[in-house]
Design a protein around this motif. Structure first.
Motif, PDB file in Angstrom:
ATOM      1  N   GLU A   1     -33.008 -84.540  13.871  1.00  0.00           N
ATOM      2  CA  GLU A   1     -33.554 -83.528  13.258  1.00  0.00           C
ATOM      3  C   GLU A   1     -32.707 -82.323  13.309  1.00  0.00           C
ATOM      4  O   GLU A   1     -32.322 -81.550  12.567  1.00  0.00           O
ATOM      5  CB  GLU A   1     -35.127 -83.254  13.814  1.00  0.00           C
ATOM      6  CG  GLU A   1     -35.752 -82.100  13.080  1.00  0.00           C
ATOM      7  CD  GLU A   1     -37.186 -81.895  13.811  1.00  0.00           C
ATOM      8  OE1 GLU A   1     -38.186 -81.892  13.181  1.00  0.00           O
ATOM      9  OE2 GLU A   1     -37.021 -81.228  15.011  1.00  0.00           O
ATOM     10  N   TYR A   2     -32.190 -82.080  14.678  1.00  0.00           N
ATOM     11  CA  TYR A   2     -31.329 -80.797  14.886  1.00  0.00           C
ATOM     12  C   TYR A   2     -30.173 -81.053  14.040  1.00  0.00           C
ATOM     13  O   TYR A   2     -29.618 -80.045  13.389  1.00  0.00           O
ATOM     14  CB  TYR A   2     -30.924 -80.932  16.388  1.00  0.00           C
ATOM     15  CG  TYR A   2     -30.042 -79.773  16.635  1.00  0.00           C
ATOM     16  CD1 TYR A   2     -30.045 -78.478  16.729  1.00  0.00           C
ATOM     17  CD2 TYR A   2     -28.491 -80.106  16.936  1.00  0.00           C
ATOM     18  CE1 TYR A   2     -29.291 -77.442  16.978  1.00  0.00           C
ATOM     19  CE2 TYR A   2     -27.635 -79.217  17.019  1.00  0.00           C
ATOM     20  CZ  TYR A   2     -27.966 -77.781  17.294  1.00  0.00           C
ATOM     21  OH  TYR A   2     -27.050 -76.938  17.357  1.00  0.00           O
TER      22      TYR A   2
ATOM     23  N   ASN B   1     -33.414 -73.400  22.671  1.00  0.00           N
ATOM     24  CA  ASN B   1     -34.424 -73.900  21.911  1.00  0.00           C
ATOM     25  C   ASN B   1     -34.733 -75.405  22.381  1.00  0.00           C
ATOM     26  O   ASN B   1     -34.230 -75.941  23.478  1.00  0.00           O
ATOM     27  CB  ASN B   1     -34.457 -74.051  20.543  1.00  0.00           C
ATOM     28  CG  ASN B   1     -32.748 -74.710  20.097  1.00  0.00           C
ATOM     29  OD1 ASN B   1     -32.618 -75.687  20.769  1.00  0.00           O
ATOM     30  ND2 ASN B   1     -32.055 -74.224  19.169  1.00  0.00           N
ATOM     31  N   LYS B   2     -35.952 -76.056  21.809  1.00  0.00           N
ATOM     32  CA  LYS B   2     -36.355 -77.492  22.420  1.00  0.00           C
ATOM     33  C   LYS B   2     -35.020 -78.438  22.245  1.00  0.00           C
ATOM     34  O   LYS B   2     -35.242 -79.512  22.879  1.00  0.00           O
ATOM     35  CB  LYS B   2     -37.434 -77.939  21.598  1.00  0.00           C
ATOM     36  CG  LYS B   2     -37.018 -78.271  20.025  1.00  0.00           C
ATOM     37  CD  LYS B   2     -38.374 -78.889  19.426  1.00  0.00           C
ATOM     38  CE  LYS B   2     -38.081 -79.116  18.105  1.00  0.00           C
ATOM     39  NZ  LYS B   2     -39.229 -79.797  17.352  1.00  0.00           N
TER      40      LYS B   2
ATOM     41  N   ILE C   1     -24.209 -84.260  23.713  1.00  0.00           N
ATOM     42  CA  ILE C   1     -24.180 -85.813  23.278  1.00  0.00           C
ATOM     43  C   ILE C   1     -23.759 -85.544  21.711  1.00  0.00           C
ATOM     44  O   ILE C   1     -22.768 -86.407  21.286  1.00  0.00           O
ATOM     45  CB  ILE C   1     -25.520 -86.555  23.416  1.00  0.00           C
ATOM     46  CG1 ILE C   1     -25.823 -86.418  24.737  1.00  0.00           C
ATOM     47  CG2 ILE C   1     -25.521 -87.731  22.520  1.00  0.00           C
ATOM     48  CD1 ILE C   1     -27.147 -87.259  24.934  1.00  0.00           C
ATOM     49  N   LEU C   2     -24.200 -84.734  20.959  1.00  0.00           N
ATOM     50  CA  LEU C   2     -23.570 -84.616  19.433  1.00  0.00           C
ATOM     51  C   LEU C   2     -22.112 -84.250  19.433  1.00  0.00           C
ATOM     52  O   LEU C   2     -21.544 -84.815  18.666  1.00  0.00           O
ATOM     53  CB  LEU C   2     -24.254 -83.472  18.730  1.00  0.00           C
ATOM     54  CG  LEU C   2     -25.986 -83.604  18.872  1.00  0.00           C
ATOM     55  CD1 LEU C   2     -26.589 -82.582  17.971  1.00  0.00           C
ATOM     56  CD2 LEU C   2     -26.451 -85.118  18.111  1.00  0.00           C
ATOM     57  N   LEU C   3     -21.495 -83.186  20.416  1.00  0.00           N
ATOM     58  CA  LEU C   3     -20.344 -82.862  20.266  1.00  0.00           C
ATOM     59  C   LEU C   3     -19.536 -84.180  20.888  1.00  0.00           C
ATOM     60  O   LEU C   3     -18.272 -84.374  20.205  1.00  0.00           O
ATOM     61  CB  LEU C   3     -20.132 -81.732  21.125  1.00  0.00           C
ATOM     62  CG  LEU C   3     -20.594 -80.398  20.530  1.00  0.00           C
ATOM     63  CD1 LEU C   3     -20.767 -79.447  21.503  1.00  0.00           C
ATOM     64  CD2 LEU C   3     -19.815 -80.092  19.475  1.00  0.00           C
TER      65      LEU C   3
ATOM     66  N   GLU D   1     -26.197 -78.873  10.873  1.00  0.00           N
ATOM     67  CA  GLU D   1     -24.929 -79.411  10.562  1.00  0.00           C
ATOM     68  C   GLU D   1     -23.695 -78.607  10.788  1.00  0.00           C
ATOM     69  O   GLU D   1     -22.704 -78.478  11.429  1.00  0.00           O
ATOM     70  CB  GLU D   1     -24.730 -80.135   9.031  1.00  0.00           C
ATOM     71  CG  GLU D   1     -23.515 -80.863   9.084  1.00  0.00           C
ATOM     72  CD  GLU D   1     -23.248 -81.509   7.518  1.00  0.00           C
ATOM     73  OE1 GLU D   1     -22.235 -81.753   7.311  1.00  0.00           O
ATOM     74  OE2 GLU D   1     -24.273 -81.391   6.746  1.00  0.00           O
ATOM     75  N   GLN D   2     -24.007 -77.332  10.053  1.00  0.00           N
ATOM     76  CA  GLN D   2     -22.843 -76.428  10.329  1.00  0.00           C
ATOM     77  C   GLN D   2     -22.630 -75.681  11.659  1.00  0.00           C
ATOM     78  O   GLN D   2     -21.545 -75.499  12.018  1.00  0.00           O
ATOM     79  CB  GLN D   2     -22.855 -75.101   9.062  1.00  0.00           C
ATOM     80  CG  GLN D   2     -21.979 -74.197   9.007  1.00  0.00           C
ATOM     81  CD  GLN D   2     -20.385 -74.796   8.498  1.00  0.00           C
ATOM     82  OE1 GLN D   2     -20.702 -75.699   7.601  1.00  0.00           O
ATOM     83  NE2 GLN D   2     -19.493 -74.459   9.203  1.00  0.00           N
TER      84      GLN D   2
END
Length: 300
Positions: free
Chosen positions: A196-197, A234-235, A4-6, A202-203
């Motif tokens: 939060e992630y 991870n979560k 989703i972020l990507l 960010e990098q």
């Protein structure tokens, strides 16, 4: 969920030379309808990308209608705008700053001030949902990375505008309500985890996005999909249910909708490139439905 972020992050891209693997030819098993086509897009890439994909102009000219994930004009209606704004806001009495501990809150405030020039003391920002804020951050970061892509008509919108200019009807495979739910309908605790992630990594997000973009411009859809779906144990990783909602259930729904459409009229379909590859991707689902799906080959 990193996908989703990507999927937000790689929206604004420099235009590079593209060839065939973004454009696919679809032939009906009945053989009595002209060829249809599917092109993989990035949703806010510039419209000039159209001229970088061999055969896309020809596909637009030869087909009789265009289907996108959404008919872009529908998002401009007052009803759609109101639904979008409502979905982007936190429940009454909840603030963005209240969702995080002090350390994360300070990091978020600094990031907001750097990219959006306003912090958590801004009432409007502090009332927005984590996913809405993350979307704004991603767009701002992307605009700085690719300023030449901002302020121009997006790839998907441009294709729809061109189709309408040629007198071809444009339709959406989804409704505005479905799109709003996909973008902002995640439960609030999960939205909070995802922001939060983003704040803490960010990098690594930028690096993963770059790997996805590089594979896209190599015309390597499997590698692009693999990079975008990479998991870290991870979560924050996408759950199977989240991936179904974001990708696989939509692929299945679109394949079912497109099956009769492709057998009625030659059609150009423009959807996110991440929906095309894999065994559960749109291309393979159409093959299983009896269509001949082949990579577009430019005539010499």
């Amino acid at each position: 969920m990193k996908r989703i972020l990507l999927s937000i992050f790689v929206l604004c891209l420099a235009v590079l030379g593209m060839q065939a693997q973004l454009l696919w030819k679809v032939e009906s098993p009945s053989g009595n309808v002209g060829s249809s086509y599917i092109v993989g897009t990035y949703h806010l890439a510039p419209g000039a990308m159209t001229d970088s994909i061999a055969g896309l102009r020809q596909a637009l000219a030869e087909t009789e209608q265009l289907y996108g994930e959404l008919e872009m004009g529908a998002m401009k209606s007052p009803e759609a705008m109101q639904a979008m704004i409502k979905a982007m806001m936190l429940p009454q009495g909840t603030t963005l700053s209240s969702l995080f501990d002090e350390t994360t809150r300070q990091q978020l405030d600094a990031m907001l001030k750097e990219y959006l020039r306003a912090g958590l003391d801004n009432p409007g920002l502090n009332a927005m949902s984590p996913m809405a804020v993350m979307s704004q951050l991603v767009i701002s970061i992307s605009s700085k990375a690719h300023p030449e892509s901002m302020g121009v008509e997006s790839f998907d919108t441009y294709l729809q505008t061109e189709a309408k200019a040629l007198g071809k009807p444009v339709y959406g495979l989804e409704t505005t309500a479905q799109q709003v739910d996909i973008l902002f309908g995640m439960p609030l605790p999960r939205q909070t985890e995802q922001l939060e992630y983003f704040i803490l990594n960010e990098q690594s997000i930028l690096e993963q996005a770059q790997a996805t973009v590089t594979a896209y411009f190599r015309q390597d859809l499997p590698a692009m999909f693999e990079a975008s779906m990479k998991k870290f144990g991870n979560k924050y990783d996408s759950t199977p249910e989240e991936e179904d909602k974001l990708i696989y259930n939509r692929n299945k729904d679109w394949a079912e909708k497109l099956t009769p459409i492709f057998q009625q009229k030659p059609t150009l379909v423009a959807v996110g490139a991440g929906h095309l590859p894999s065994e559960r991707g749109l291309l393979e689902l159409l093959r299983k439905a009896g269509f001949k799906v082949t990579e577009y080959k430019a005539s010499k």
